[in-house]
Design a protein around this motif. Structure first.
Motif, short mmCIF file in Angstrom:
data_model
loop_
_atom_site.label_atom_id
_atom_site.label_comp_id
_atom_site.label_asym_id
_atom_site.label_seq_id
_atom_site.Cartn_x
_atom_site.Cartn_y
_atom_site.Cartn_z
N GLY A 391 0.89 -1.34 -0.02
CA GLY A 391 -0.14 0.02 -0.08
C GLY A 391 0.80 1.21 -0.02
O GLY A 391 0.40 2.39 -0.01
N THR A 392 2.18 1.16 -0.04
CA THR A 392 3.00 2.54 -0.02
C THR A 392 2.61 3.15 -1.37
O THR A 392 2.61 2.74 -2.36
CB THR A 392 4.60 1.90 -0.14
N ASN A 393 2.69 4.44 -1.22
CA ASN A 393 2.57 5.55 -2.22
C ASN A 393 3.88 5.86 -2.74
O ASN A 393 4.54 6.59 -2.25
CB ASN A 393 1.61 6.65 -1.82
N THR A 394 4.45 5.00 -3.79
CA THR A 394 5.60 5.37 -4.49
C THR A 394 5.85 6.69 -4.89
O THR A 394 6.92 7.14 -4.85
CB THR A 394 5.90 4.09 -5.25
N ASP A 395 4.85 7.09 -5.61
CA ASP A 395 4.95 8.25 -6.24
C ASP A 395 5.23 9.50 -5.32
O ASP A 395 6.01 10.41 -5.41
CB ASP A 395 3.80 8.76 -7.08
N ALA A 396 4.77 9.55 -4.15
CA ALA A 396 4.77 10.35 -2.96
C ALA A 396 6.11 10.28 -2.43
O ALA A 396 6.98 11.34 -1.99
CB ALA A 396 3.70 10.15 -1.64
N ILE A 397 6.88 8.91 -2.09
CA ILE A 397 8.16 9.05 -1.75
C ILE A 397 9.24 9.60 -2.67
O ILE A 397 10.08 10.22 -2.01
CB ILE A 397 8.35 7.33 -1.52
N LEU A 398 9.01 9.14 -3.80
CA LEU A 398 9.89 9.74 -4.97
C LEU A 398 10.03 11.36 -4.82
O LEU A 398 10.91 11.93 -5.25
CB LEU A 398 9.64 9.09 -6.31
N GLU A 459 19.92 6.52 1.86
CA GLU A 459 20.01 7.28 2.89
C GLU A 459 18.74 8.46 2.66
O GLU A 459 17.65 8.35 3.70
CB GLU A 459 20.84 8.15 3.52
N GLY A 460 18.59 9.09 1.50
CA GLY A 460 17.74 9.76 1.00
C GLY A 460 16.39 9.24 0.96
O GLY A 460 15.25 9.82 1.32
N LEU A 461 16.29 7.71 0.53
CA LEU A 461 15.18 7.22 0.51
C LEU A 461 14.58 6.83 1.76
O LEU A 461 13.27 6.82 1.99
CB LEU A 461 15.53 5.99 -0.19
N GLU A 462 15.50 6.35 2.67
CA GLU A 462 14.94 5.95 4.14
C GLU A 462 14.35 7.47 4.84
O GLU A 462 13.16 7.13 5.16
CB GLU A 462 15.96 5.73 5.03
N ARG A 463 14.76 8.71 4.40
CA ARG A 463 14.15 9.96 5.12
C ARG A 463 12.59 10.03 4.52
O ARG A 463 11.92 10.55 5.17
CB ARG A 463 15.12 10.97 4.96
N ALA A 464 12.82 9.79 3.23
CA ALA A 464 11.66 10.18 2.31
C ALA A 464 10.53 9.27 2.78
O ALA A 464 9.22 9.54 2.49
CB ALA A 464 11.86 9.96 0.88
N MET A 465 10.90 7.88 3.35
CA MET A 465 9.65 7.13 3.90
C MET A 465 9.14 7.23 5.17
O MET A 465 8.16 6.71 5.51
CB MET A 465 10.33 5.52 3.50
N VAL A 466 9.87 8.18 5.90
CA VAL A 466 9.43 8.45 7.38
C VAL A 466 7.99 9.19 7.25
O VAL A 466 8.00 10.18 6.43
CB VAL A 466 10.47 9.38 8.00
#
Length: 466
Positions: A391-398, A459-466
């Motif tokens: 259910g993750t919103n990949t577009d929002a994370i990117l 690391e940027g991806l991890e922060r974006a997923m918070v």
């Protein structure tokens, strides 16, 4: 030919990717009798026939998977119910189908799951030119697929042509002989048990090369190895090349549209390196004044070095064969390249053709494969991935990722995912088209820089997923 008509579509392509319910980057696939079955195949055939109009002919190719005949019968039923003719061509490669559609049909369907495991299967649709359906055509076909389809009063015919593979082999032989000389050479071919298992060895033999066959009988269960021709999956081929004292090894996937190479020392050669070499030597012989190379956004910077020496322009596209085909159509690119080594010379990925061309290049240059590779700049790559929660919103994370990256980069692109370029490397984070994960590619002029860029991206991806 201007590329403005192509680049202007990038935002539209992103919207279409979000709108699609059936098609992925190119066609659709799934586990047979779970996400992929006879009813879906029949409805795809019916929708395509309705899209074309009664009386048209749809050519059908397939890979050797054990589920392919079942899906083919359902596809034919749907095509004929809507008043179109179904032309079966048997087990062939996608490029052979592409040529046959251009020769004698109005559209085509390839039944395949490409490099996926044997429990998967799927379908790819081709237009009259033999080109994969564009994003716009995918959407148009989906509207029919999910609409109210009713059988036509007059059924279409079932046709058969068993000569497609022979014509394809003749096509490759003519092309290679026209472009390159042929010197004595020993080549080990790992057909992967797929569609290219007979085409590649027989074509190379006809060109005058000595061929050692391995895994070159159709096997719909791919018992010898995973069908994806990666370094890890080609251990037996690499050993056999060394044991036989061969000049190179060639491997294919399930439908034969991916081609991987092993040098004379049994070393796997990275896909974007072989694709860049092939493009370099093909364009050296191209007489066009304006040389253009279309590559996906995930391709190595090696291509900029090759293009500079050729005086060619590099055109970046979203990931996927249909986008490269559109760049060839709208921008006039002579070749299209994918990071895993696929090359478009015509309107679709070549497979067996690339084995003949690479052998021709080695014959012309009078070098070993490793010597040829050593003449090109070396880049270091890391390919990583991160699985996402359901259910993750990949577009929002990117989108958040773009804000989380340190701003010391040279440029950033969100054409397909997020690619960030620096003076000495780049990284790309993009959603997988087939799995619930994001893929992270990084490249640097040194291994240390590639690892550093991978760390920055992760690391940027991890922060974006918070």
């Amino acid at each position: 030919m201007s590329c403005e008509n192509f680049t202007a579509k990038f935002d539209e392509y992103k919207k279409i990717r979000k709108q699609k319910k059936l098609f992925g980057t190119f066609g659709f696939r799934g586990v047979v009798n779970e996400g992929m079955g006879a009813e879906k195949a029949k409805r795809t055939g019916a929708a395509l026939a309705d899209y074309l109009g009664a009386g048209k002919t749809i050519a059908i190719g397939k890979d050797p998977r054990i589920s392919s005949p079942m899906l083919e019968e359902a596809l034919i039923e749907g095509i004929m119910e809507q008043g179109c003719n179904a032309l079966t061509l048997g087990i062939i490669t996608p490029n052979a189908l592409s040529l046959e559609v251009g020769r004698q049909a109005d559209a085509g369907v390839m039944i395949t799951a490409s490099h996926n495991p044997p429990e998967y299967n799927g379908m790819k649709c081709l237009s009259k030119s033999g080109m994969g359906f564009s994003p716009e055509e995918d959407i148009a076909l989906e509207k029919i697929y999910f609409g109210d389809l009713k059988p036509k009063s007059k059924k279409g015919k079932r046709l058969n042509d068993a000569g497609a593979s022979d014509r394809y082999r003749a096509h490759i032989i003519q092309y290679v002989k026209k472009m390159f000389p042929v010197a004595p050479m020993k080549i080990v071919v790992d057909g992967g048990g797929g569609s290219a298992s007979t085409v590649t060895p027989e074509t190379l033999l006809a060109l005058g090369f000595e061929v050692i066959r391995f895994n070159c009988k159709y096997d719909g269960m791919f018992r010898e190895r995973n069908p994806e021709p990666t370094d890890a999956n080609l251990k037996k081929l690499k050993s056999l090349v060394v044991k036989e004292g061969a000049d190179m090894g060639v491997a294919h996937d399930g439908d034969g549209d991916r081609t991987a190479f092993v040098d004379e020392n049994g070393k796997f050669v990275q896909g974007d390196v072989t694709a860049a070499i092939l493009a370099d030597h093909l364009l050296r012989q191209c007489k066009d004044k304006d040389k253009k190379i279309a590559v996906t956004i995930a391709f190595s910077n090696l291509i900029t070095d090759v293009a500079k020496n050729l005086g060619a322009e590099v055109i970046f596209t979203p990931v996927g064969e249909p986008y490269l085909a559109q760049a060839k159509l709208l921008c006039g690119a002579q070749v299209g390249l994918e990071e895993h080594g696929s090359v478009l010379i015509g309107w679709s990925r070549e497979g067996p053709m690339l084995a003949g061309v690479m052998a021709g290049i080695l014959s012309k240059e009078k070098m070993t494969f490793s010597e040829l590779v050593a003449t090109y700049p070396k880049y270091h790559q890391i390919k990583d991935a991160k699985t996402l929660p359901a259910g993750t919103n990949t577009d929002a994370i990117l989108e958040r990722l773009k804000r989380e990256i340190p701003k010391d980069y040279d440029r950033i692109s969100d054409m397909d995912g997020v690619r960030v370029d620096y003076a000495d490397g780049w990284f790309l984070v993009r959603a997988s088209g087939t799995e619930p994960k994001v893929r992270v590619f990084s490249e640097g002029k040194t291994e240390a820089r590639a690892r550093e860029l991978n760390r920055i991206a992760m690391e940027g991806l991890e922060r974006a997923m918070v």
